[in-house]
Design an enzyme around this catalytic site. Structure first.
Site, PDB file in Angstrom:
ATOM      1  N   CYS A   1     118.855 143.097 -33.180  1.00 19.87           N
ATOM      2  CA  CYS A   1     118.880 142.339 -31.926  1.00 19.87           C
ATOM      3  C   CYS A   1     120.275 141.754 -31.724  1.00 19.87           C
ATOM      4  O   CYS A   1     120.822 141.737 -30.624  1.00 19.87           O
ATOM      5  CB  CYS A   1     117.868 141.191 -31.962  1.00 19.87           C
ATOM      6  SG  CYS A   1     116.241 141.616 -32.590  1.00 19.87           S
TER       7      CYS A   1
ATOM      8  N   CYS B   1      88.985 132.203 -26.022  1.00 20.93           N
ATOM      9  CA  CYS B   1      88.340 131.406 -24.980  1.00 20.93           C
ATOM     10  C   CYS B   1      87.418 132.273 -24.114  1.00 20.93           C
ATOM     11  O   CYS B   1      86.428 131.773 -23.583  1.00 20.93           O
ATOM     12  CB  CYS B   1      89.377 130.669 -24.133  1.00 20.93           C
ATOM     13  SG  CYS B   1      90.008 129.167 -24.951  1.00 20.93           S
TER      14      CYS B   1
ATOM     15  N   CYS C   1     123.323 143.487 -29.912  1.00 25.77           N
ATOM     16  CA  CYS C   1     123.468 143.410 -28.449  1.00 25.77           C
ATOM     17  C   CYS C   1     123.438 141.980 -27.922  1.00 25.77           C
ATOM     18  O   CYS C   1     124.065 141.678 -26.922  1.00 25.77           O
ATOM     19  CB  CYS C   1     122.364 144.204 -27.762  1.00 25.77           C
ATOM     20  SG  CYS C   1     122.462 145.964 -28.131  1.00 25.77           S
ATOM     21  N   HIS C   2     122.639 141.121 -28.597  1.00 31.17           N
ATOM     22  CA  HIS C   2     122.407 139.786 -28.025  1.00 31.17           C
ATOM     23  C   HIS C   2     123.201 138.679 -28.712  1.00 31.17           C
ATOM     24  O   HIS C   2     123.059 137.502 -28.326  1.00 31.17           O
ATOM     25  CB  HIS C   2     120.915 139.443 -28.062  1.00 31.17           C
ATOM     26  CG  HIS C   2     120.079 140.295 -27.168  1.00 31.17           C
ATOM     27  ND1 HIS C   2     120.222 140.304 -25.805  1.00 31.17           N
ATOM     28  CD2 HIS C   2     119.092 141.185 -27.446  1.00 31.17           C
ATOM     29  CE1 HIS C   2     119.343 141.151 -25.268  1.00 31.17           C
ATOM     30  NE2 HIS C   2     118.654 141.706 -26.244  1.00 31.17           N
TER      31      HIS C   2
END
Lengths: 267, 150
Positions: free
Chosen positions: A82, A228, A85-86
């Site tokens: 990751c 739920c 690129c980031h």
């Protein structure tokens, strides 16, 4: 990694010390309450809140740390992480947790953090997608959302997102299952009331992935939706499905202004 | 005063005579905001009614109601009003309608209809086509609730 906690001027101590007959004045929940909107934190027991408040005790932080490791781990045929690129997540990811889900123009639909991460894995890293509630996915989502810690929820519900928002709202108010209840019957009409052993909260999504003491691990918001649904004997949808994406947008909108709390701790 | 006939699905109408209403399918008549006749034609058994009332997979009535005489049981909910003295406030027929289908009285209530088997949205497979309680269980719970006098 920086350790930080939302500061809440002594509320825990006050709530403990004052007998319930004297709490006629509305409690001051600091950032955890915005107008009528209250984080699940404000409905949780003092012991549970204390675990969340202490980063060293909060077991959800182990997943954040796992995500941090994965951030730098090369995976897939493209030989990328990751980080390739980031770069620095505290910079590039800082607005993700507070603004997702978003309408992604390039795929023409609503996308949440889980689905966005898997898109990066398959398209950008040529790696296998992670299972929705797997340790890796929960870790990465926790790490990414943690970068928005304390920021007010601010999702966009107009423009291309509007039809998704409307669908989510409809889902929220539709009775379902053999017990024939809608989300709103528990989380709007009865927030603050005990149902069996649980105090019903407003069912806010700002703390996800949330570490559940009952599960001894964190769970995604969509896993909570499934729970739920099933408790009213309704057939749940798949995690990551369009139905739950729309519901996620509506639920996040209900909590607009509440701070991102990831990783929250609940029983 | 309106007299309504509520049929719990066409299928129910066709089979009611033969099936002895075990799946919660009997036809009943609502009159004066009450169901005056027993769903089974028989009286309920309050002892079994108490069991059904407490059973979390059946009535699970304590999930939402406080009952002081059941103090030995943990976790009474506060979603509905306490049931202490409810049988002094309502007639047997009125209470029967509340248990069968509380929505006949309050469309927006959270209280489930315990004796309705279809018309729901996305029911889990195991519960499809079934009511939460069968007719005799409704009568038994009712007999137990009738003991809750002031």
């Amino acid at each position: 990694m920086k350790r930080k906690a939302l500061v809440l001027a002594g509320v825990g101590a006050v709530a403990l010390a004052v007998p319930s007959v004297m709490t006629f004045a509305a409690e001051d929940w600091g950032q955890y309450q915005v107008g009528d909107k209250r984080s699940g934190y404000t409905f949780a027991k003092a012991e549970t809140r204390a675990i969340q408040d202490d980063d060293f005790e909060n077991p959800g932080m182990l997943w954040v740390e796992h995500g941090e490791e994965l951030w730098e781990t090369v995976d897939g045929e493209a030989q990328k992480s990751c980080k390739s690129c980031h770069a620095d997540a505290s910079d590039t990811m800082k607005n993700v947790g507070s603004t997702y889900p978003v309408f992604a123009k390039d795929i023409g639909k609503l996308e949440n953090v889980e689905n966005r991460i898997n898109r990066c894995r398959t398209d950008n890293m040529k790696a296998k997608p992670w299972k929705y509630d797997s340790r890796n996915m929960l870790g990465m989502v926790s790490y990414v959302k943690r970068q928005s810690f304390g920021q007010p929820m601010n999702v966009k519900v107009d423009g291309d997102a509007a039809p998704w928002f409307e669908k989510g709202k409809e889902f929220y108010n539709q009775r379902r299952g053999q017990l024939d209840m809608a989300c709103k019957h528990c989380h709007v009409d009865n927030a603050g009331n005990m149902i069996r052993a649980n105090t019903l909260s407003q069912g806010q999504g700002n703390g996800f992935p949330t570490y559940r003491l009952k599960w001894q691990k964190p769970g995604s918001l969509h896993r909570r939706f499934r729970g739920c649904n099933k408790q009213v004997r309704a057939t749940p949808y798949k995690t990551g499905s369009d139905e739950y994406l729309a519901l996620e947008l509506y639920v996040m909108y209900r909590g607009q202004g509440l701070p991102v709390e990831t990783p929250a701790v609940r029983n | 005063m309106s007299i309504k006939r509520i049929a719990v699905g066409a299928f129910a109408l066709a089979t009611v005579a033969a099936s002895a209403t075990l799946t919660g399918a009997a036809e009943y008549k609502v009159e004066d905001e009450a169901i005056k006749a027993s769903l089974t034609g028989k009286a309920g058994d309050p002892d079994n009614g108490k069991k059904v009332f407490l059973n979390r997979k059946k009535g699970n009535c304590l999930a939402c109601h406080v009952v002081s005489s059941l103090k030995d049981q943990p976790f009474h909910g506060q979603v509905g009003p306490p049931l202490d003295g409810t049988a002094s406030r309502w007639s047997e027929g009125e209470l029967r309608l509340r248990i069968v289908n509380a929505k006949a009285l309050n469309e927006d209530t959270i209280m489930p209809a315990f004796y309705r088997k279809d018309g729901f949205h996305r029911v889990l497979k195991n519960f499809k086509g079934k009511s939460v309680l069968n007719a005799q269980e409704v009568e038994d719970v009712l007999a137990y609730v009738m003991t809750m006098k002031e």
